[in-house]
Design an enzyme around this catalytic site. Structure first.
Site, PDB file in Angstrom:
ATOM      1  N   LYS A  51       0.820  -1.218   0.000  1.00 57.91           N
ATOM      2  CA  LYS A  51       0.000   0.000   0.000  1.00 57.91           C
ATOM      3  C   LYS A  51       0.851   1.264   0.000  1.00 57.91           C
ATOM      4  O   LYS A  51       0.354   2.343  -0.323  1.00 57.91           O
ATOM      5  CB  LYS A  51      -0.953  -0.007   1.195  1.00 57.91           C
ATOM      6  CG  LYS A  51      -2.095  -1.009   1.061  1.00 57.91           C
ATOM      7  CD  LYS A  51      -3.070  -0.900   2.231  1.00 57.91           C
ATOM      8  CE  LYS A  51      -4.241  -1.872   2.089  1.00 57.91           C
ATOM      9  NZ  LYS A  51      -3.841  -3.281   2.277  1.00 57.91           N
ATOM     10  N   HIS A  85      -4.618   2.361  -0.888  1.00 57.31           N
ATOM     11  CA  HIS A  85      -5.594   1.408  -0.349  1.00 57.31           C
ATOM     12  C   HIS A  85      -6.830   1.397  -1.246  1.00 57.31           C
ATOM     13  O   HIS A  85      -7.612   2.356  -1.251  1.00 57.31           O
ATOM     14  CB  HIS A  85      -5.951   1.825   1.076  1.00 57.31           C
ATOM     15  CG  HIS A  85      -6.735   0.795   1.837  1.00 57.31           C
ATOM     16  ND1 HIS A  85      -7.240  -0.353   1.255  1.00 57.31           N
ATOM     17  CD2 HIS A  85      -7.103   0.745   3.151  1.00 57.31           C
ATOM     18  CE1 HIS A  85      -7.880  -1.052   2.173  1.00 57.31           C
ATOM     19  NE2 HIS A  85      -7.812  -0.412   3.329  1.00 57.31           N
TER      20      HIS A  85
END
Length: 400
Positions: free
Chosen positions: A324, A329
């Site tokens: 991430k 995300h």
């Protein structure tokens, strides 16, 4: 697992995403005009992509979250060397994870309703907006006539979809399942909601440094859009057509915190049980795990709880990364994206670095990969996915 397809902020295609995560170069963009004036005005968006494989006459009636998963599915089926004309469609299933559905369509049509009245609302609103259309459109595009459905466990949705697909294969109901996750919720309303919840990084002056999993200075995640699809087959089906698996989905574990709508259990109760369940299902001992692709959101609470769980269950210190830091995300898609990246880590004997983790939090006892990739044989690996609502899903992969 015989096929992979991905569309992320790193670009369309598995190779583009793998190359970028190994470089450790963030995809978060500078201020987005659509988010001007908001407390968080940046995100990580997919460039393009080329929607030619979807078809010009089809694109106009699809929300972006469906467009993305169709592109990823096309790549995954090609990678698996599967052609719809050659299979028994009644033995092919589709399971897609999605947390939000057609948010962009909902916002656009709601604005029309308020500004121009009900007659201005598109008759395509409902089929464009509802999450189930991610699976329905994939099934339509490839003639999959077996079970098809969408699962929603927030940020664990993509992993839940893959675990559900394995169940369809294990039961004998399907020979092939097209499974994955998709999300395209980089909209003003969604960003405002997450920002006001305190979940997003406020590092607006330096977006590329904003997502910093497990770093001392982490302050929230970066919103992203993505889709990833894995083709899963019954072993005998793959062997009969001469396909060697890229990896084996050896086990799945799921557990619920039953603690709080948005915060993880302080001791990681559900996450710990999900990891242990995945190991049991896979027939693996904790020491067999060489790598963990962590959920690693770059939020203060999640990273701290997850780190304690990983170090408590896997005391030998396997290599840990969170992708991430590069990709942001992508909510309901992230579990599928990270499952695909875990497969690539096994194939390539390479663990990508955790981008922007310049000062690993000293209280987190993890064997983090940072700055550059680590070359190491990965025989077995876990992919962690956790979501609002207390959903915890862990997938265990191993070499064929």
């Amino acid at each position: 697992m015989t096929g992979l397809g991905m569309v992320t902020a790193a670009g369309a295609g598995v190779n583009a995403t793998w190359r970028r995560v190994c470089e450790g170069s963030s995809t978060a963009a500078d201020a987005d005009p659509a988010l001007a004036g908001m407390p968080v005005d940046f995100c990580a968006s997919v460039p393009g992509p080329d929607l030619g494989v979807v078809g010009r006459r089809t694109v106009y009636r699809l929300d972006r979250f469906v467009q993305l998963v169709l592109v990823a599915a096309h790549e995954a089926l090609a990678d698996a060397a599967l052609v719809a004309a050659d299979w028994d469609g009644t033995r092919v299933g589709v399971v897609i994870g999605c947390g939000m559905g057609g948010v962009a369509t909902w916002e656009k049509q709601h604005a029309r309703l308020l500004g121009r009245g009900s007659e201005a609302v598109s008759p395509l609103l409902v089929p464009m907006m509802t999450p189930n259309m991610a699976a329905g459109e994939v099934a339509l595009a490839c003639g999959a006539q077996g079970p098809s459905f969408v699962v929603s466990t927030a940020c664990a949705s993509g992993a839940t979809a893959i675990a559900s697909a394995r169940g369809l294969l294990a039961s004998g109901e399907c020979d092939i399942v097209i499974a994955g996750g998709t999300e395209a919720a980089n909209t003003a309303l969604t960003v405002a909601g997450f920002a006001n919840l305190g979940a997003l990084s406020r590092r607006c002056a330096d977006p590329r440094a904003a997502s910093r999993p497990f770093d001392t200075d982490r302050d929230g995640f970066v919103m992203a859009e993505a889709a990833a699809v894995l083709v899963l087959e019954r072993a005998e089906h793959a062997l009969a057509r001469g396909r060697r698996p890229r990896a084996l989905l050896a086990g799945c574990g799921a557990a619920t915190d039953a603690y709080h709508p948005t915060a993880p259990h302080p001791q990681g109760r559900g996450a710990r049980e999900a990891m242990r369940a995945a190991l049991r299902d896979a027939g693996l001992a904790p020491g067999d795990v060489d790598h963990v692709n962590a959920h690693g959101t770059s939020t203060v609470l999640n990273d701290a709880v997850e780190a304690r769980v990983i170090s408590g269950v896997l005391t030998h210190g396997p290599l840990v990364t969170s992708t991430k830091g590069v990709l942001g995300h992508s909510l309901g898609a992230t579990g599928a994206v990270e499952a695909a990246l875990t497969v690539l880590a096994i194939e390539q004997s390479t663990v990508a670095p955790t981008a922007n983790c310049e000062n690993p939090d000293p209280v987190l006892d993890l064997n983090l990969v940072t700055k550059i990739p680590t070359r190491q044989r990965v025989r077995a690996a876990l992919s962690n996915s956790f979501g609002f609502g207390g959903h915890n899903v862990v997938l265990a992969f191993r070499t064929p």
